[in-house]
Design an enzyme around this catalytic site. Structure first.
Site, PDB file in Angstrom:
ATOM      1  N   GLY A  44       0.901  -1.059   0.184  1.00 15.10           N
ATOM      2  CA  GLY A  44       0.113   0.071   0.002  1.00 15.10           C
ATOM      3  C   GLY A  44       0.880   1.270   0.104  1.00 15.10           C
ATOM      4  CD  GLU A  98       1.279   0.539   6.992  1.00 14.01           C
ATOM      5  OE1 GLU A  98       1.502   0.263   5.912  1.00 14.01           O
ATOM      6  OE2 GLU A  98       1.264  -0.122   8.029  1.00 14.01           O
ATOM      7  CG  ASP A  99      -1.240   1.656   3.138  1.00 12.09           C
ATOM      8  OD1 ASP A  99      -1.050   1.193   4.093  1.00 12.09           O
ATOM      9  OD2 ASP A  99      -2.096   1.144   2.374  1.00 12.09           O
ATOM     10  CG  ASP A 102      -7.996  -0.091   9.636  1.00  9.94           C
ATOM     11  OD1 ASP A 102      -8.740   0.080  10.743  1.00  9.94           O
ATOM     12  OD2 ASP A 102      -8.599  -0.805   8.485  1.00  9.94           O
ATOM     13  CB  THR A 103      -6.258  -3.032  13.582  1.00 13.13           C
ATOM     14  OG1 THR A 103      -5.507  -3.674  12.841  1.00 13.13           O
ATOM     15  CG2 THR A 103      -7.819  -3.322  12.490  1.00 13.13           C
ATOM     16  N   GLY A 104      -3.716  -1.010  13.492  1.00 18.09           N
ATOM     17  CA  GLY A 104      -2.439  -1.016  14.008  1.00 18.09           C
ATOM     18  C   GLY A 104      -1.509  -2.302  14.071  1.00 18.09           C
ATOM     19  CB  THR A 106      -0.086  -4.072   9.453  1.00 18.79           C
ATOM     20  OG1 THR A 106      -1.179  -5.002   9.129  1.00 18.79           O
ATOM     21  CG2 THR A 106       0.966  -4.091   8.434  1.00 18.79           C
ATOM     22  CG  LEU A 107       2.865   1.140  12.497  1.00 21.06           C
ATOM     23  CD1 LEU A 107       3.944   1.108  11.599  1.00 21.06           C
ATOM     24  CD2 LEU A 107       2.151   2.263  12.728  1.00 21.06           C
ATOM     25  CE  LYS A 130     -10.026   3.136   8.051  1.00 19.94           C
ATOM     26  NZ  LYS A 130     -10.710   2.094   7.274  1.00 19.94           N
ATOM     27  CG  PHE A 151     -12.589  -0.660   2.684  1.00 18.86           C
ATOM     28  CD1 PHE A 151     -11.905  -1.420   3.489  1.00 18.86           C
ATOM     29  CD2 PHE A 151     -12.277  -0.681   1.196  1.00 18.86           C
ATOM     30  CE1 PHE A 151     -10.599  -2.260   2.951  1.00 18.86           C
ATOM     31  CE2 PHE A 151     -11.417  -1.530   0.685  1.00 18.86           C
ATOM     32  CZ  PHE A 151     -10.550  -2.087   1.556  1.00 18.86           C
ATOM     33  CG  ASP A 158      -5.592  -3.336  -2.036  1.00 21.34           C
ATOM     34  OD1 ASP A 158      -5.933  -4.754  -2.312  1.00 21.34           O
ATOM     35  OD2 ASP A 158      -4.989  -3.225  -0.956  1.00 21.34           O
ATOM     36  NE  ARG A 164      -2.233  -2.880  -4.100  1.00 20.20           N
ATOM     37  CZ  ARG A 164      -2.156  -3.022  -2.784  1.00 20.20           C
ATOM     38  NH1 ARG A 164      -2.094  -1.967  -1.970  1.00 20.20           N
ATOM     39  NH2 ARG A 164      -2.369  -4.099  -2.080  1.00 20.20           N
TER      40      ARG A 164
END
Length: 175
Positions: A44, A98-99, A102-104, A106-107, A130, A151, A158, A164
């Site tokens: 992303g 990071e793109d 969201d939930t955090g 992945t980061l 977010k 979303f 994507d 994308r």
């Protein structure tokens, strides 16, 4: 699968580019005189990373880490690694790009992975944040836009690999 089309434009290409220039100016000031390595979180971040890196007034190396946690429009709750940094980050000033946060999850996983490389410093730059969906206590040092819980697609974001390439960010139909 029937391809869903993007709906309402949330952030125009012009607004995004103005904000990217502002963030790049701040990063350039903050890292003046330091060797910076930008680590894009694939897939992303690739468009944001490209635009951000070209807007910097300092020299920077570019590397990538690949992580995936989404299927369609839903987070799977687990992070799967798809790419590792190509070079050592030990002793480097690293800025994870990071793109969207969201939930955090992945980061958080990416930061743990990058900390294991023993960088001199590690900070985060995210185009979008977010906060309504945050499950992990992660925070970006540089944020383009705080957004509502919708979303979104475009500018690297994507829906199942689609949309994308859009130069703007849009909500999916019905949102």
């Amino acid at each position: 699968m029937t391809l869903r089309k993007p709906g309402q434009t949330v952030l125009s290409a012009e607004r995004i580019q103005t904000r990217v220039q502002e963030i790049a100016a701040q990063i350039s000031r903050d890292y003046e005189g330091k060797e910076l390595t930008l680590v894009g979180v694939l897939k992303g971040s690739y468009i944001f990373l490209a635009d951000l890196s070209r807007a910097l007034t300092i020299h920077a190396q570019i590397d990538f880490i690949g992580a995936s946690s989404y299927e369609g429009s839903e987070s799977t709750g687990r992070v799967r690694w798809t790419a590792e940094p190509a070079s050592s980050l030990r002793g480097q000033h690293v800025l994870a790009v990071e793109d969207i946060i969201d939930t955090g999850r992945t980061l958080q996983a990416a930061l743990e992975r990058l900390k294991a490389e023993e960088p001199a410093s590690l900070r985060v730059c995210a185009l979008l944040s977010k906060p309504a969906r945050r499950e992990e206590a992660v925070k970006a040092d540089y944020v383009g836009f705080e957004i509502a819980d919708r979303f979104l697609v475009g500018y690297g974001l994507d829906y199942d690999g689609w949309h994308r390439q859009l130069p703007y960010i849009a909500a999916m139909d019905g949102e």
